[in-house]
Write an enzyme that holds these catalytic residues in place. Structure first.
Site, short mmCIF file in Angstrom:
data_model
loop_
_atom_site.label_atom_id
_atom_site.label_comp_id
_atom_site.label_asym_id
_atom_site.label_seq_id
_atom_site.Cartn_x
_atom_site.Cartn_y
_atom_site.Cartn_z
N CYS A 1 10.01 -6.38 5.08
CA CYS A 1 10.42 -4.79 5.55
C CYS A 1 11.40 -4.00 4.53
CB CYS A 1 11.06 -4.81 7.00
SG CYS A 1 10.24 -6.00 8.15
N CYS B 1 10.22 -1.32 1.93
CA CYS B 1 9.90 0.03 1.92
C CYS B 1 10.76 0.90 3.04
CB CYS B 1 8.56 -0.28 3.03
SG CYS B 1 7.22 -0.60 1.78
N HIS B 2 11.46 0.23 3.92
CA HIS B 2 12.45 0.89 4.94
C HIS B 2 13.90 0.74 4.66
CE1 HIS B 2 8.91 1.07 7.82
NE2 HIS B 2 8.55 -0.11 7.42
N MET C 1 1.35 1.70 6.64
CA MET C 1 2.06 0.27 6.92
C MET C 1 0.82 -0.59 7.23
SD MET C 1 4.97 -0.84 9.47
CE MET C 1 4.48 -2.58 10.36
N HIS D 1 9.53 6.20 -7.61
CA HIS D 1 9.13 4.48 -7.44
C HIS D 1 8.70 4.15 -8.61
CE1 HIS D 1 7.67 1.30 -4.98
NE2 HIS D 1 6.68 1.30 -5.61
N HIS E 1 0.78 6.33 -6.29
CA HIS E 1 1.30 5.05 -7.08
C HIS E 1 0.73 4.55 -8.21
CE1 HIS E 1 2.07 0.63 -6.78
NE2 HIS E 1 3.02 0.84 -6.00
FE1 DHE Z 1 5.94 -3.34 -6.33
C1 DHE Z 1 6.21 -2.50 -9.61
C2 DHE Z 1 8.90 -1.75 -5.79
C3 DHE Z 1 5.68 -3.86 -2.95
C4 DHE Z 1 3.64 -5.69 -7.01
N1 DHE Z 1 7.13 -2.51 -7.57
C5 DHE Z 1 7.11 -2.07 -8.87
C6 DHE Z 1 8.30 -1.24 -9.36
C7 DHE Z 1 9.10 -0.98 -8.35
C8 DHE Z 1 8.56 -1.66 -7.01
C9 DHE Z 1 10.16 -0.18 -8.09
C10 DHE Z 1 8.30 -0.69 -10.61
C11 DHE Z 1 9.18 -1.86 -11.40
C12 DHE Z 1 9.39 -1.43 -12.95
O1 DHE Z 1 8.49 -0.89 -13.41
O2 DHE Z 1 10.57 -1.34 -13.38
N2 DHE Z 1 6.90 -2.91 -4.70
C13 DHE Z 1 7.99 -2.14 -4.43
C14 DHE Z 1 8.42 -2.03 -3.33
O3 DHE Z 1 9.41 -1.41 -2.88
C15 DHE Z 1 7.52 -2.46 -2.44
C16 DHE Z 1 6.67 -1.01 -1.81
C17 DHE Z 1 7.77 -3.36 -1.06
C18 DHE Z 1 8.61 -4.50 -1.34
O4 DHE Z 1 9.01 -5.21 -0.38
O5 DHE Z 1 8.73 -4.82 -2.53
C19 DHE Z 1 6.50 -3.27 -3.58
N3 DHE Z 1 4.66 -4.44 -5.17
C20 DHE Z 1 4.54 -4.52 -3.90
C21 DHE Z 1 3.66 -5.38 -3.41
O6 DHE Z 1 3.43 -5.60 -2.21
C22 DHE Z 1 2.97 -6.17 -4.53
C23 DHE Z 1 1.61 -5.68 -4.41
C24 DHE Z 1 2.79 -7.65 -4.73
C25 DHE Z 1 4.33 -8.25 -4.67
O7 DHE Z 1 4.41 -8.99 -5.66
O8 DHE Z 1 5.13 -8.28 -4.04
C26 DHE Z 1 3.79 -5.16 -5.85
N4 DHE Z 1 5.02 -3.82 -7.86
C27 DHE Z 1 3.92 -5.05 -8.10
C28 DHE Z 1 3.59 -5.10 -9.51
C29 DHE Z 1 4.42 -4.33 -10.15
C30 DHE Z 1 5.49 -3.75 -9.38
C31 DHE Z 1 2.60 -6.04 -9.82
C32 DHE Z 1 4.32 -3.97 -11.65
C33 DHE Z 1 3.43 -3.22 -12.20
C34 DHE Z 1 3.22 -2.96 -13.61
O9 DHE Z 1 1.95 -3.04 -14.25
O10 DHE Z 1 3.96 -2.57 -14.36
#
Ligand code: DHE
Length: 561
Positions: free
Chosen positions: A48, A51-52, A102, A338, A380
């Protein structure tokens, strides 16, 4: 209804000293045993907080404080909170999800866990401890010092085509040989590695776990080897390296969600060097106690990192050429920042301001905001995708979590051959329709004629398990739908197997897509031929559990997307 509940709603955190408001809220909250609290705390952190927020003030997700009040845009006092919603309503929201984006947790959490969470979030949030430079130093493990590492690459593997693949729920990273498609090594990392980034030389892989553990992996050994680890906080998502000429492999920067700060380390040892807090004022001029560090990217044209601070909406350009006299340019943009990526010239960085339905673009040459572009709901982009549009010239693409479109934004260039497209710059020039919202990532490659887009957060199986492929020569053609789950050949599971995140191989001929299944299900990466859109290989193994992000060495070093 208990009397103290009404007092807590009427006299809220904004009008009372926090401790008194918290005391009222705490008194009104449903009782929990210490064991239930511990379960709630763990699930909240894992599922959680992203996001929150740790303090539950909301960002991508809603405010989840027991009781809150604020002034609306017309200056009227409004109030709400989880206490007002109550256990039954909260259980329904957690189980079934919301239209606001959500996801439903009824196939991830048990009924008992959902009940615990519904009660947990009516209790006052726990405030985790701060994390100092000393804490970083205490956590730092230099496993193999630099002088005990190989002086040259020991294997015959083509390192440029290695893929670093997150195995989310096992807390591991798989290094897969892109030429043979064999798993080269699986290494333990932090919990649910979020991203991997590469040093400028391509030798070192850096990963950051949700638990703030940064892992440094050396690809020059016969088999990839973890040479150092360090904690940068208790909740983190981003890292990047120093890529400017003369600083290659010298520094690493990591951004934390908790505490809200970024940390600078030595690139080849992870020795902690500096911690900088991001607490401060938002673009609206209000103090925020938890401005988390979202995406970070290293400039190729200056010794600078672009550091995006989520809750303040401030974009920081941090000059790493003199760490003792750190120069930072602070650029006002919009909330909540983000993820994002470079335009094709790598001069402009475009980042989603998801709660404002905008994309902010920074000109890293002048150090100024170049544009705030209005888009559809909750952009996104991942890192976005760059290509030359037949009608509008250079564009950068982003998908949307909240809308069924892919937006194409025209980006500027000094190249005279694209001068006629200047009139479109920083406008959404086209919106490609998709069958549903819930997109997370888009990808193309300079050699590709395709734009690949996913929809893993869409509630329908037929969307979540597929990818859409648009033809860049004729964007009016309906996209080809690729059923990644079916193509994997793996048995159908009750939990959705979300087709998530695309990555090209080094020469831009293949696209790799992860199938993000249940946390105990064997899953796969499905590799497609980008020209024919046919399956080339299914990479699967009993250890292939919850693969998500994939980072090709060459494309990550050079920022090819
Ligand atoms: Fe991510 C990138 C935050 C949920 C997979 N994710 C990022 C970045 C941030 C972020 C700040 C950029 C990083 C950078 O470029 O320096 N992500 C968050 C969250 O806060 C969120 C919404 C909820 C959480 O609790 O993390 C979240 N993200 C997810 C997922 O549920 C995903 C699909 C699967 C997982 O692994 O948790 C996911 N996020 C990714 C991936 C990237 C990413 C694969 C990198 C993408 C890229 O090509 O650079």
């Amino acid at each position: 209804m208990k009397k103290s509940y009404w007092i807590a709603s009427a006299l809220t955190a904004a009008t009372l000293p926090l401790s008194i408001a918290q005391a009222f809220a705490q008194e009104a909250a449903p009782a929990m045993t210490p064991e239930e609290k511990a379960i709630g705390k763990k699930i909240y952190f894992e599922r959680c907080a992203g996001c929150h927020g740790v303090l539950r003030k909301g960002a991508t997700g809603k405010n989840l404080e027991p009781a809150w009040s604020k002034k609306d845009k017309d200056g009227r006092e409004t109030s709400g909170g989880t206490l007002k919603l109550g256990t039954d309503r909260l259980q329904k929201i957690i189980a079934l999800g919301t239209e606001g984006g959500m996801v439903n947790y009824d196939d991830i959490l048990t009924k008992e866990e959902i009940n615990i969470m519904a009660r947990y979030i009516q209790n006052t949030p726990d405030i985790p401890p701060e994390f100092s430079l000393k804490d970083m130093n205490d956590s730092w493990k230099l496993i193999v010092p630099v002088d005990q590492r190989p002086k040259k690459q020991m294997s015959k593997i083509n390192l440029n085509n290695i893929f670093a693949v997150t195995l989310r729920d096992t807390g591991e990273l798989a290094l897969i040989d892109g030429d043979t498609k064999e798993i080269w090594q699986i290494l333990k990392t932090g919990y649910a590695v979020h991203i991997s980034r590469l040093s400028a030389s391509g030798r070192y892989v850096y990963t950051v776990g949700r638990d703030g553990l940064v892992t440094l992996i050396d690809l020059w050994f016969e088999k990839p080897t973890t040479v150092a680890t360090v904690k940068i906080g208790s909740d983190a998502r981003s890292v990047d390296t120093s890529k400017f000429k003369g600083f290659e492999d010298k520094y690493l920067v990591g951004g934390s969600y908790w505490p809200p700060q970024y940390s600078i380390m030595e690139g080849d040892t992870l020795k902690p060097l500096k911690v900088v807090s991001t607490r401060g004022m938002t673009v609206d001029g209000e103090y925020h106690p938890e401005p988390r560090v979202a995406s970070i990217v290293a400039s190729h044209i200056k010794p600078e990192w672009v550091i995006n601070v989520k809750e303040t909406g401030m974009i920081l350009l941090v000059d790493y050429s003199d760490l003792n006299n750190l120069k930072t340019t602070t650029i006002n943009s919009a909330k909540f920042l983000h993820d994002g990526g470079w335009d094709y010239t790598k001069r402009y960085f475009l980042v989603a301001a998801n709660a404002s339905n905008k994309v902010a673009a920074v000109d890293t040459k002048t150090g100024k905001l170049a544009a705030l572009v209005d888009t559809k709901k909750i952009p996104h982009p991942g890192r976005g995708a760059n290509f030359i549009h037949p009608k509008y010239g250079p564009v950068w693409a982003t998908g949307h979590l909240g809308d069924a479109v892919i937006s194409l934004i025209s980006t500027p260039t000094d190249d005279p051959k694209y001068a006629k497209f200047k009139q479109y710059n920083w406008k959404v020039v086209e919106e490609l329709k998709t069958p549903g919202a819930g997109n997370l990532f888009v990808k193309t490659h300079p050699k590709s004629k395709h734009l690949w887009t996913d929809m893993p957060m869409n509630p329908e199986r037929e969307n979540a398990e597929t990818n859409l492929v648009f033809d860049l020569n004729d964007l009016s053609k309906p996209p080809v739908k690729i059923d990644v789950a079916k193509d994997s050949g793996l048995p159908v599971t009750k939990a959705l197997r979300r087709a998530v995140h695309q990555e090209f191989n080094e020469d831009g001929t293949e696209v790799w897509i992860s199938l993000w299944g249940g946390k105990t299900d064997q899953s796969a990466i499905v590799v497609y031929d980008d020209k024919t859109l046919k399956v080339k290989k299914v990479i699967t193994d009993p250890k292939m559990i919850t693969p998500t992000g994939k980072f090709n060495v060459y494309n990550t070093v050079k920022d090819v997307y």
